[in-house]
Design a protein around this motif. Structure first.
Motif, short mmCIF file in Angstrom:
data_model
loop_
_atom_site.label_atom_id
_atom_site.label_comp_id
_atom_site.label_asym_id
_atom_site.label_seq_id
_atom_site.Cartn_x
_atom_site.Cartn_y
_atom_site.Cartn_z
N ASP A 33 0.81 -1.22 0.00
CA ASP A 33 0.00 0.00 0.00
C ASP A 33 0.85 1.27 0.00
N ARG A 34 2.06 1.21 0.55
CA ARG A 34 2.96 2.38 0.55
C ARG A 34 3.83 2.45 -0.71
N GLN A 123 -1.69 5.64 -8.56
CA GLN A 123 -2.87 5.55 -7.70
C GLN A 123 -2.70 6.45 -6.48
N LEU A 124 -1.52 6.42 -5.85
CA LEU A 124 -1.27 7.27 -4.68
C LEU A 124 -1.33 8.75 -5.05
N LEU A 125 -0.82 9.12 -6.22
CA LEU A 125 -0.87 10.50 -6.68
C LEU A 125 -2.32 10.95 -6.88
N GLU A 127 -4.98 9.74 -5.42
CA GLU A 127 -5.61 9.84 -4.10
C GLU A 127 -5.22 11.14 -3.42
N ARG A 128 -3.95 11.53 -3.53
CA ARG A 128 -3.47 12.78 -2.93
C ARG A 128 -4.13 13.97 -3.58
N LEU A 129 -4.26 13.97 -4.91
CA LEU A 129 -4.90 15.08 -5.62
C LEU A 129 -6.37 15.20 -5.25
N LYS A 130 -7.05 14.08 -5.13
CA LYS A 130 -8.47 14.09 -4.74
C LYS A 130 -8.66 14.65 -3.33
N SER A 131 -7.75 14.30 -2.43
CA SER A 131 -7.87 14.77 -1.05
C SER A 131 -7.57 16.27 -0.93
N GLU A 132 -6.81 16.80 -1.87
CA GLU A 132 -6.46 18.23 -1.83
C GLU A 132 -7.51 19.11 -2.49
N THR A 133 -8.45 18.50 -3.24
CA THR A 133 -9.46 19.30 -3.91
C THR A 133 -10.78 19.26 -3.22
#
Length: 133
Positions: A33-34, A123-125, A127-133
């Motif tokens: 996952d990491r 996938q991690l990128l 997820e990070r972009l979705k959490s920032e918007t």
């Protein structure tokens, strides 16, 4: 190494285990996952005469670390979609490197694992972009 190296850890597209003496409770999902490990294939040899000695088979001085166990004989209990376990009652510790196992199981798994880390990084990128918007 994977547990203690932190950010300096190497990344592994694919890990193939045979005769593994890791604990059956080892959590590959954390590393997958990491994005440290792409995929894991554990070849379980139910008749592995050496794995049975670690840690409960009578040779305790060989198994003083909590990481030791019988995953090569019993498998990992913590499942993950990127952890595959194949089981054989025919294999032992000394005959697991059979040509049919390598060509029919391991080589195709290695080939199918190409790009697993890039897919996870993407996938991690996302997820990070979705959490920032």
């Amino acid at each position: 190494y994977l547990s203690n190296a932190g950010d300096i850890s190497e990344k592994f597209e694919c890990v193939i285990l045979c005769g593994s003496i890791l604990t059956t409770n080892f959590d590959w999902g954390d590393f997958i996952d990491r994005g440290i490990v792409g995929r894991v294939l554990n070849t379980i040899s139910e008749e592995d005469e050496w794995v049975r000695y670690i840690p409960d088979g009578g040779i305790r001085f060989l198994a003083k670390d909590d990481l030791f166990g019988a995953a090569g004989k019993s498998g990992f209990v913590k499942e993950h979609p990127q952890l595959c376990q194949i089981r054989s009652a025919l294999l032992t510790h000394n005959n697991v490197f059979r040509e049919d196992v390598v060509t029919a199981q391991w080589l195709p798994y290695l080939e199918a694992s190409k790009g697993a880390l890039e897919q996870k990084a993407f996938q991690l990128l996302l997820e990070r972009l979705k959490s920032e918007t």
